[in-house]
Scaffold this active site. Structure first.
Site, short mmCIF file in Angstrom:
data_model
loop_
_atom_site.label_atom_id
_atom_site.label_comp_id
_atom_site.label_asym_id
_atom_site.label_seq_id
_atom_site.Cartn_x
_atom_site.Cartn_y
_atom_site.Cartn_z
N HIS A 188 0.96 -1.22 -0.06
CA HIS A 188 0.04 0.11 0.08
C HIS A 188 0.93 1.35 0.15
O HIS A 188 1.70 1.28 0.81
CB HIS A 188 -1.01 -0.23 1.34
CG HIS A 188 -1.91 0.96 1.11
ND1 HIS A 188 -2.03 2.29 1.12
CD2 HIS A 188 -3.67 0.84 0.63
CE1 HIS A 188 -2.98 2.89 1.03
NE2 HIS A 188 -3.87 2.00 0.80
N HIS A 212 0.74 -4.94 2.26
CA HIS A 212 -0.54 -4.62 2.34
C HIS A 212 -1.55 -6.07 1.99
O HIS A 212 -2.44 -6.26 2.66
CB HIS A 212 -1.06 -3.41 1.34
CG HIS A 212 -2.58 -3.04 1.65
ND1 HIS A 212 -3.00 -2.92 2.99
CD2 HIS A 212 -3.57 -3.09 0.80
CE1 HIS A 212 -4.31 -2.48 3.07
NE2 HIS A 212 -4.67 -2.61 1.62
N ARG A 262 -3.89 -5.95 -7.55
CA ARG A 262 -5.42 -5.77 -7.19
C ARG A 262 -5.84 -4.68 -7.32
O ARG A 262 -5.21 -3.63 -7.02
CB ARG A 262 -5.46 -6.26 -5.72
CG ARG A 262 -6.60 -6.11 -5.26
CD ARG A 262 -6.80 -6.54 -3.71
NE ARG A 262 -6.25 -5.34 -2.90
CZ ARG A 262 -6.66 -4.66 -2.00
NH1 ARG A 262 -7.89 -4.29 -2.44
NH2 ARG A 262 -5.95 -3.86 -1.40
#
Length: 543
Positions: free
Chosen positions: A245, A352, A387
């Site tokens: 992240h 993350h 993602r």
């Protein structure tokens, strides 16, 4: 102690609890969770759930297109299509359970023409439309609350808190067929090991952020499910794709506090300490670029300038808006002396989300009979090499529901397995717990330095050598001493580290979340998954 059930669920996040509620209509369910029922990655999720809830301004095709683009050629179109189209129904089910999402601005209590409450939809990095359903900036907490309340009220669901699975019960290791028939589970408060037999065993253990030194994940995220599946011979895929992240709060007293991507979705600007807005140099979507791009850009700028962090600037937004839209983040920053309305937030990347995992089909079946997997522990084909923001809670909801529906007949159709009891052997209590602590710290540190946001062939070789030595030490310690929570977590993150390094070493290109400075270009010939099956030693086959 021996326990039996129809459906054994390991994990208590959105995927596991969604499965439990649906499966409870068809049989007895046991949910095993390492700490409390609410302690999961889901509970920490801030942003929201991506779903097409405004067809006038969005479409399934657009959501699928964004997901496929961000997946860099490895997302499976049939999986993406299925998950995207199932999304709205799963959101409506959550609302029916009592989950309270933010209503559209100006909503006065009336419903739209479909009979549904109009929702406030936000946009995050990589999305081309506003489609993220949220509950302020604590969406995961609200989803978890609604699911936990429903699970606790269901008489067909038994919850075992403070319990951790040690290993899956693989009958092939006891002279039977290759079939998972439950799990050995440690009650780490009482120190007892239970043998839980089940007609179907479902991994919903979430991710593995604790394999890295810096992570946005809670302490429970130690890759338990993918490690157990790997040891049981299940096919695992794409472990090189670990999402970092871009924005975690940088403060010496802050632990793993995520600064949601929704801030950039609502106009946040990444800047250097001198005020320079740098993202335009790295991507045409600037601050709304996909997470892998933003994380690498921040890493590059930090190394180029020698800075310890960059700044996320929201000061151009009204203070009352920030307090209302991001109440949790606003208050948390204030605890550390940061008023995001008047000063930028110092941020750094952190591990993350695990995009690889146990290979499953469209209903959550693994390659080992009797073993199912749902949510972050899987490689379902939805995320590919990266993602898309807020597709994770969506995946957990959809696959939890589909797996339970597929297993609806397991109670009557599957013969109850005959499983062996846990054998403690000659293991004794340990008086050298420092070994576990030392290995834990060393492994997480070299994974961050050698197998982090940017990798190289040399760093990967160094990591592989260190993992091999550590695994030998851990294996010796494991067989000599009684199991503990810390030992089991160390064993699991070592297996996860081995899989990440093995997969990353095979992928000799840069794609999505995997960036290797020795192979900086994307190779169209390598647009395939890396797949690994445990052997003696582990056997890796890329195809």
């Amino acid at each position: 102690m021996r326990i039996s059930c129809d459906f054994l669920v390991l994990g208590s996040g959105v995927a596991g609890l969604t499965f439990a509620l649906e499966a409870a209509k068809h049989g007895q369910v046991i949910v095993v969770t390492k700490r409390s029922l609410s302690d999961s990655n889901t509970n920490w999720a801030q942003g929201g759930i991506a779903a097409v809830m405004d067809p006038a301004h969005d479409s399934f095709e657009a959501h699928a297109g964004d997901t496929l683009r961000v997946g860099y050629g490895l997302s499976k179109p049939e999986v993406v299509e299925m998950v995207v189209r199932d999304g709205p129904a799963r959101i409506r089910e959550l609302i029916a359970l009592g989950a309270q999402f933010d209503a559209a601005v100006g909503y006065s209590g009336s419903v739209d023409e479909t009979g549904a409450m109009p929702l406030d939809l936000t946009r995050e990095g990589g999305h081309t439309a506003r489609r993220v359903v949220h509950a302020g900036d604590v969406t995961g907490r609200e989803v978890q609350r609604a699911l936990v309340e429903a699970v606790r009220a269901n008489p067909s669901i038994r919850v075992l808190e403070s319990h951790m699975a040690i290993d899956l019960i693989d009958l092939s290791k006891h002279g039977g067929p290759h079939l998972v028939a439950g799990a050995y589970v440690l009650d780490h408060v009482a120190g007892a090991v239970h043998t839980i037999a089940a007609r179907a065993t479902v991994l919903a253990t979430g991710g593995a952020g604790k394999v890295y030194l810096y992570t946005s994940n809670p302490d429970v995220a130690t890759g338990d499910g993918v490690a157990m599946a790997y040891r049981a011979g299940a096919l695992v895929s794409n472990m090189e794709f670990f999402q970092f992240h871009p924005t975690c709060l940088f403060h010496p007293a802050a632990k793993s506090f995520l600064i949601s991507e929704a801030l950039r979705g609502e106009g946040g600007i990444l800047r250097l300490a001198n005020g320079d807005a740098f993202m335009a140099r790295h991507h045409d979507m600037k601050d709304l670029a996909p997470r892998d791009v933003v994380a690498r850009a921040i890493d590059f700028e930090m190394k180029r300038t020698g800075a310890e962090h960059v700044m996320l600037d929201m000061t151009h937004k009204n203070a009352s808006y920030l307090r209302e839209r991001f109440p949790n983040i606003y208050e948390e920053c204030l605890k550390f002396g940061i008023d995001m309305a008047v000063q930028p937030i110092p941020v750094v990347p952190a591990a993350h989300y695990m995009c690889g995992g146990v290979v499953v089909d469209l209903e959550g079946r693994s390659t080992v009979p009797g073993l199912w997997a749902i949510g972050e522990v899987t490689c379902s084909g939805l995320h590919g090499a990266n993602r898309l923001a807020s597709n994770s809670l969506l995946e957990g909801l959809v696959y939890g529901h589909r797996a339970a529906r597929a297993l609806a007949g397991a109670r009557s159709e599957t013969r109850f397995p005959d499983v062996p009891e846990w054998d403690v052997g000659e293991a004794a209590p340990s008086d050298e717990a420092v070994v576990v602590t030392q290995n834990w710290d060393e492994l997480r540190r070299f994974m961050w330095n050698y197998v982090g946001i940017v990798r190289s062939d040399r760093r990967l070789r160094r990591a592989a050598r260190r993992i091999a030595l550590l695994k030998d030490e851990i294996r010796e310690y494991y067989w000599e001493h009684l199991v503990t929570l810390d030992l089991l977590e160390l064993r699991n993150i070592a297996d996860v580290a081995e899989m990440i390094v093995s997969c990353a070493s095979v992928r000799r290109e840069s794609r999505g979340l995997h960036f290797n400075i020795d192979h900086p270009q994307t190779d169209p010939a390598q647009a395939h998954d890396t797949r690994i099956v445990k052997g003696e030693p582990g056997h890796l086959a890329a195809r």
